[in-house]
Write a protein that holds these residues in place. Structure first.
Motif, PDB file in Angstrom:
ATOM      1  N   PHE A 116      11.093  -0.921   5.123  1.00 55.74           N
ATOM      2  CA  PHE A 116      12.383  -1.246   4.519  1.00 55.74           C
ATOM      3  C   PHE A 116      13.155   0.054   4.349  1.00 55.74           C
ATOM      4  CE2 PHE A 116       9.619  -4.690   3.395  1.00 55.74           C
ATOM      5  CZ  PHE A 116      10.418  -5.814   3.458  1.00 55.74           C
ATOM      6  N   GLU A 117      14.299   0.139   4.953  1.00 58.04           N
ATOM      7  CA  GLU A 117      15.096   1.356   4.978  1.00 58.04           C
ATOM      8  C   GLU A 117      15.285   1.957   3.581  1.00 58.04           C
ATOM      9  OE1 GLU A 117      17.042   3.799   7.833  1.00 58.04           O
ATOM     10  OE2 GLU A 117      15.970   1.932   8.187  1.00 58.04           O
ATOM     11  N   HIS A 118      14.720   3.136   3.369  1.00 55.85           N
ATOM     12  CA  HIS A 118      14.857   3.872   2.108  1.00 55.85           C
ATOM     13  C   HIS A 118      14.554   3.003   0.884  1.00 55.85           C
ATOM     14  CE1 HIS A 118      16.502   7.225   4.328  1.00 55.85           C
ATOM     15  NE2 HIS A 118      17.416   6.434   4.848  1.00 55.85           N
ATOM     16  N   SER A 119      13.627   2.061   1.018  1.00 56.73           N
ATOM     17  CA  SER A 119      13.304   1.125  -0.071  1.00 56.73           C
ATOM     18  C   SER A 119      11.803   0.871  -0.167  1.00 56.73           C
ATOM     19  CB  SER A 119      14.060  -0.188   0.133  1.00 56.73           C
ATOM     20  OG  SER A 119      15.453   0.021   0.192  1.00 56.73           O
ATOM     21  N   PRO A 120      10.997   1.915  -0.380  1.00 58.86           N
ATOM     22  CA  PRO A 120       9.549   1.720  -0.449  1.00 58.86           C
ATOM     23  C   PRO A 120       9.104   0.899  -1.660  1.00 58.86           C
ATOM     24  CG  PRO A 120      10.118   3.961  -1.076  1.00 58.86           C
ATOM     25  CD  PRO A 120      11.379   3.310  -0.563  1.00 58.86           C
ATOM     26  N   TRP A 121       9.983   0.660  -2.615  1.00 51.58           N
ATOM     27  CA  TRP A 121       9.633  -0.133  -3.792  1.00 51.58           C
ATOM     28  C   TRP A 121       9.185  -1.536  -3.400  1.00 51.58           C
ATOM     29  CZ3 TRP A 121      12.507  -4.546  -4.746  1.00 51.58           C
ATOM     30  CH2 TRP A 121      13.760  -4.632  -4.127  1.00 51.58           C
ATOM     31  N   ILE A 122       9.710  -2.045  -2.302  1.00 49.99           N
ATOM     32  CA  ILE A 122       9.326  -3.394  -1.855  1.00 49.99           C
ATOM     33  C   ILE A 122       7.864  -3.398  -1.425  1.00 49.99           C
ATOM     34  CG2 ILE A 122       9.773  -5.210  -0.146  1.00 49.99           C
ATOM     35  CD1 ILE A 122      12.730  -4.045  -0.127  1.00 49.99           C
ATOM     36  N   VAL A 123       7.498  -2.409  -0.640  1.00 49.14           N
ATOM     37  CA  VAL A 123       6.117  -2.285  -0.161  1.00 49.14           C
ATOM     38  C   VAL A 123       5.179  -2.031  -1.348  1.00 49.14           C
ATOM     39  CG1 VAL A 123       4.589  -0.925   1.321  1.00 49.14           C
ATOM     40  CG2 VAL A 123       6.883  -1.544   2.118  1.00 49.14           C
ATOM     41  N   ARG A 124       5.622  -1.221  -2.302  1.00 48.09           N
ATOM     42  CA  ARG A 124       4.811  -0.929  -3.494  1.00 48.09           C
ATOM     43  C   ARG A 124       4.530  -2.220  -4.259  1.00 48.09           C
ATOM     44  NH1 ARG A 124       8.069   2.352  -5.654  1.00 48.09           N
ATOM     45  NH2 ARG A 124       7.352   4.125  -4.438  1.00 48.09           N
ATOM     46  N   GLU A 125       5.560  -3.040  -4.461  1.00 45.68           N
ATOM     47  CA  GLU A 125       5.356  -4.308  -5.175  1.00 45.68           C
ATOM     48  C   GLU A 125       4.488  -5.272  -4.371  1.00 45.68           C
ATOM     49  OE1 GLU A 125       8.646  -6.236  -7.108  1.00 45.68           O
ATOM     50  OE2 GLU A 125       9.613  -4.297  -7.500  1.00 45.68           O
ATOM     51  N   ALA A 126       4.652  -5.286  -3.063  1.00 44.70           N
ATOM     52  CA  ALA A 126       3.834  -6.159  -2.218  1.00 44.70           C
ATOM     53  C   ALA A 126       2.370  -5.741  -2.246  1.00 44.70           C
ATOM     54  CB  ALA A 126       4.365  -6.169  -0.781  1.00 44.70           C
ATOM     55  N   ALA A 127       2.107  -4.451  -2.370  1.00 41.51           N
ATOM     56  CA  ALA A 127       0.724  -3.961  -2.419  1.00 41.51           C
ATOM     57  C   ALA A 127      -0.047  -4.594  -3.564  1.00 41.51           C
ATOM     58  CB  ALA A 127       0.705  -2.438  -2.555  1.00 41.51           C
ATOM     59  N   ALA A 128       0.629  -4.877  -4.651  1.00 38.94           N
ATOM     60  CA  ALA A 128      -0.025  -5.476  -5.821  1.00 38.94           C
ATOM     61  C   ALA A 128      -0.411  -6.930  -5.579  1.00 38.94           C
ATOM     62  CB  ALA A 128       0.900  -5.377  -7.034  1.00 38.94           C
ATOM     63  N   ARG A 129       0.067  -7.511  -4.492  1.00 38.82           N
ATOM     64  CA  ARG A 129      -0.226  -8.917  -4.183  1.00 38.82           C
ATOM     65  C   ARG A 129      -1.420  -9.065  -3.239  1.00 38.82           C
ATOM     66  NH1 ARG A 129       5.570 -11.894  -4.341  1.00 38.82           N
ATOM     67  NH2 ARG A 129       6.451 -10.604  -5.985  1.00 38.82           N
ATOM     68  N   ARG A 130      -2.076  -7.974  -2.928  1.00 42.36           N
ATOM     69  CA  ARG A 130      -3.256  -8.027  -2.067  1.00 42.36           C
ATOM     70  C   ARG A 130      -4.410  -8.647  -2.830  1.00 42.36           C
ATOM     71  NH1 ARG A 130      -3.869  -2.008  -0.101  1.00 42.36           N
ATOM     72  NH2 ARG A 130      -3.204  -1.641  -2.218  1.00 42.36           N
ATOM     73  N   PRO A 131      -5.403  -9.150  -2.123  1.00 38.24           N
ATOM     74  CA  PRO A 131      -5.645  -9.017  -0.689  1.00 38.24           C
ATOM     75  C   PRO A 131      -4.857 -10.056   0.116  1.00 38.24           C
ATOM     76  CG  PRO A 131      -7.456 -10.206  -1.685  1.00 38.24           C
ATOM     77  CD  PRO A 131      -6.525  -9.823  -2.803  1.00 38.24           C
ATOM     78  N   PHE A 132      -4.531  -9.636   1.320  1.00 37.36           N
ATOM     79  CA  PHE A 132      -3.868 -10.522   2.274  1.00 37.36           C
ATOM     80  C   PHE A 132      -4.915 -11.080   3.231  1.00 37.36           C
ATOM     81  CE2 PHE A 132      -0.656  -6.999   1.604  1.00 37.36           C
ATOM     82  CZ  PHE A 132       0.113  -7.700   0.684  1.00 37.36           C
ATOM     83  N   ALA A 133      -4.804 -12.349   3.542  1.00 39.24           N
ATOM     84  CA  ALA A 133      -5.735 -12.959   4.496  1.00 39.24           C
ATOM     85  C   ALA A 133      -5.358 -12.601   5.926  1.00 39.24           C
ATOM     86  CB  ALA A 133      -5.758 -14.478   4.322  1.00 39.24           C
ATOM     87  N   HIS A 134      -4.086 -12.337   6.156  1.00 43.04           N
ATOM     88  CA  HIS A 134      -3.573 -12.097   7.503  1.00 43.04           C
ATOM     89  C   HIS A 134      -2.311 -11.248   7.384  1.00 43.04           C
ATOM     90  CE1 HIS A 134      -1.771 -13.046  11.442  1.00 43.04           C
ATOM     91  NE2 HIS A 134      -3.011 -13.290  11.821  1.00 43.04           N
ATOM     92  N   ILE A 135      -1.909 -10.643   8.474  1.00 41.36           N
ATOM     93  CA  ILE A 135      -0.677  -9.844   8.491  1.00 41.36           C
ATOM     94  C   ILE A 135       0.521 -10.708   8.087  1.00 41.36           C
ATOM     95  CG2 ILE A 135       0.899  -8.531   9.972  1.00 41.36           C
ATOM     96  CD1 ILE A 135      -1.724  -7.086   9.199  1.00 41.36           C
ATOM     97  N   VAL A 136       0.519 -11.945   8.488  1.00 41.37           N
ATOM     98  CA  VAL A 136       1.618 -12.844   8.108  1.00 41.37           C
ATOM     99  C   VAL A 136       1.712 -12.948   6.583  1.00 41.37           C
ATOM    100  CG1 VAL A 136       2.443 -15.237   8.211  1.00 41.37           C
ATOM    101  CG2 VAL A 136       1.526 -14.144  10.261  1.00 41.37           C
ATOM    102  N   ASP A 137       0.575 -12.951   5.915  1.00 43.02           N
ATOM    103  CA  ASP A 137       0.578 -12.989   4.453  1.00 43.02           C
ATOM    104  C   ASP A 137       1.194 -11.717   3.874  1.00 43.02           C
ATOM    105  OD1 ASP A 137      -0.674 -15.488   4.453  1.00 43.02           O
ATOM    106  OD2 ASP A 137      -2.662 -14.558   4.513  1.00 43.02           O
ATOM    107  N   MET A 138       0.940 -10.593   4.529  1.00 39.83           N
ATOM    108  CA  MET A 138       1.535  -9.331   4.091  1.00 39.83           C
ATOM    109  C   MET A 138       3.057  -9.394   4.237  1.00 39.83           C
ATOM    110  SD  MET A 138       0.640  -5.583   5.588  1.00 39.83           S
ATOM    111  CE  MET A 138       1.807  -4.242   5.499  1.00 39.83           C
ATOM    112  N   GLU A 139       3.524  -9.864   5.378  1.00 39.07           N
ATOM    113  CA  GLU A 139       4.971 -10.032   5.587  1.00 39.07           C
ATOM    114  C   GLU A 139       5.563 -10.984   4.560  1.00 39.07           C
ATOM    115  OE1 GLU A 139       7.061 -10.328   9.456  1.00 39.07           O
ATOM    116  OE2 GLU A 139       5.010 -10.295  10.259  1.00 39.07           O
ATOM    117  N   ASN A 140       4.874 -12.088   4.323  1.00 37.96           N
ATOM    118  CA  ASN A 140       5.367 -13.068   3.350  1.00 37.96           C
ATOM    119  C   ASN A 140       5.423 -12.483   1.943  1.00 37.96           C
ATOM    120  OD1 ASN A 140       5.694 -15.005   5.341  1.00 37.96           O
ATOM    121  ND2 ASN A 140       3.721 -15.990   4.937  1.00 37.96           N
TER     122      ASN A 140
END
Length: 167
Positions: free
Chosen positions: A22-46
């Motif tokens: 996400f362009e200059h927006s790592p906060w999105i990835v940081r928040e998504a990291a807290a939603r792990r574990p992901f079963a699949h890459i699609v879950d990570m995207e979701n």
């Protein structure tokens, strides 16, 4: 990387590895990291999409405003992110005629004046003519419609960036 390896990354390493999505927006990835574990890459995207969808309106606008204008100042002075530079070049935006350059700048200005953020489109899925056509057409959107469209385009960009990063 396999999904098991992605799930095992410490939060800071996860952001370091995927923060560029996400362009200059790592906060999105940081928040998504807290939603792990992901079963699949699609879950990570979701999970990342859910962070964006659930973000406050002001944070969604910050995400939109973090994007560069197409064929804009950042492209000219070579300050685009690596991913944006490659994406804009893939659509030929680094090889504009003077007339195309002037048209992009006029449409960029009109779009930013109307919506308060730069025009966003997944340039890898179109070409110069398609981009210019969409810029013209989307100027007719309401602000609500355009925010939704721009966020959907970011989703496409992230999907392709993630696919490339994991290839």
């Amino acid at each position: 990387m396999r999904i098991e390896e992605i799930n095992a990354l410490p939060p800071d390493a996860f952001v370091a590895r995927f923060g560029f999505l996400f362009e200059h927006s790592p906060w999105i990835v940081r928040e998504a990291a807290a939603r792990r574990p992901f079963a699949h890459i699609v879950d990570m995207e979701n999970a990342m999409a859910a962070v964006v969808a659930g973000a406050a309106h002001i944070d969604q606008l910050k995400l939109l405003r973090a994007h560069p204008e197409l064929a804009g100042k950042a492209a000219i002075d070579k300050t685009l992110t690596h991913a944006s530079n490659e994406e804009q070049a893939s659509a030929g935006l680094d090889r504009l005629t003077e007339a195309e350059f002037d048209r992009f700048h006029d449409l960029n200005r009109r779009y930013r004046d109307r919506f308060g953020f730069p025009f966003i489109i997944c340039v890898r899925l179109t070409d110069k003519a398609g981009i210019l056509g969409q810029m013209e057409a989307r100027l007719g959107h309401t602000e609500t419609e355009e925010i939704a469209t721009a966020l959907a385009e970011i989703g496409k960009i992230v999907h392709l960036r993630l696919r490339d990063a994991l290839a």
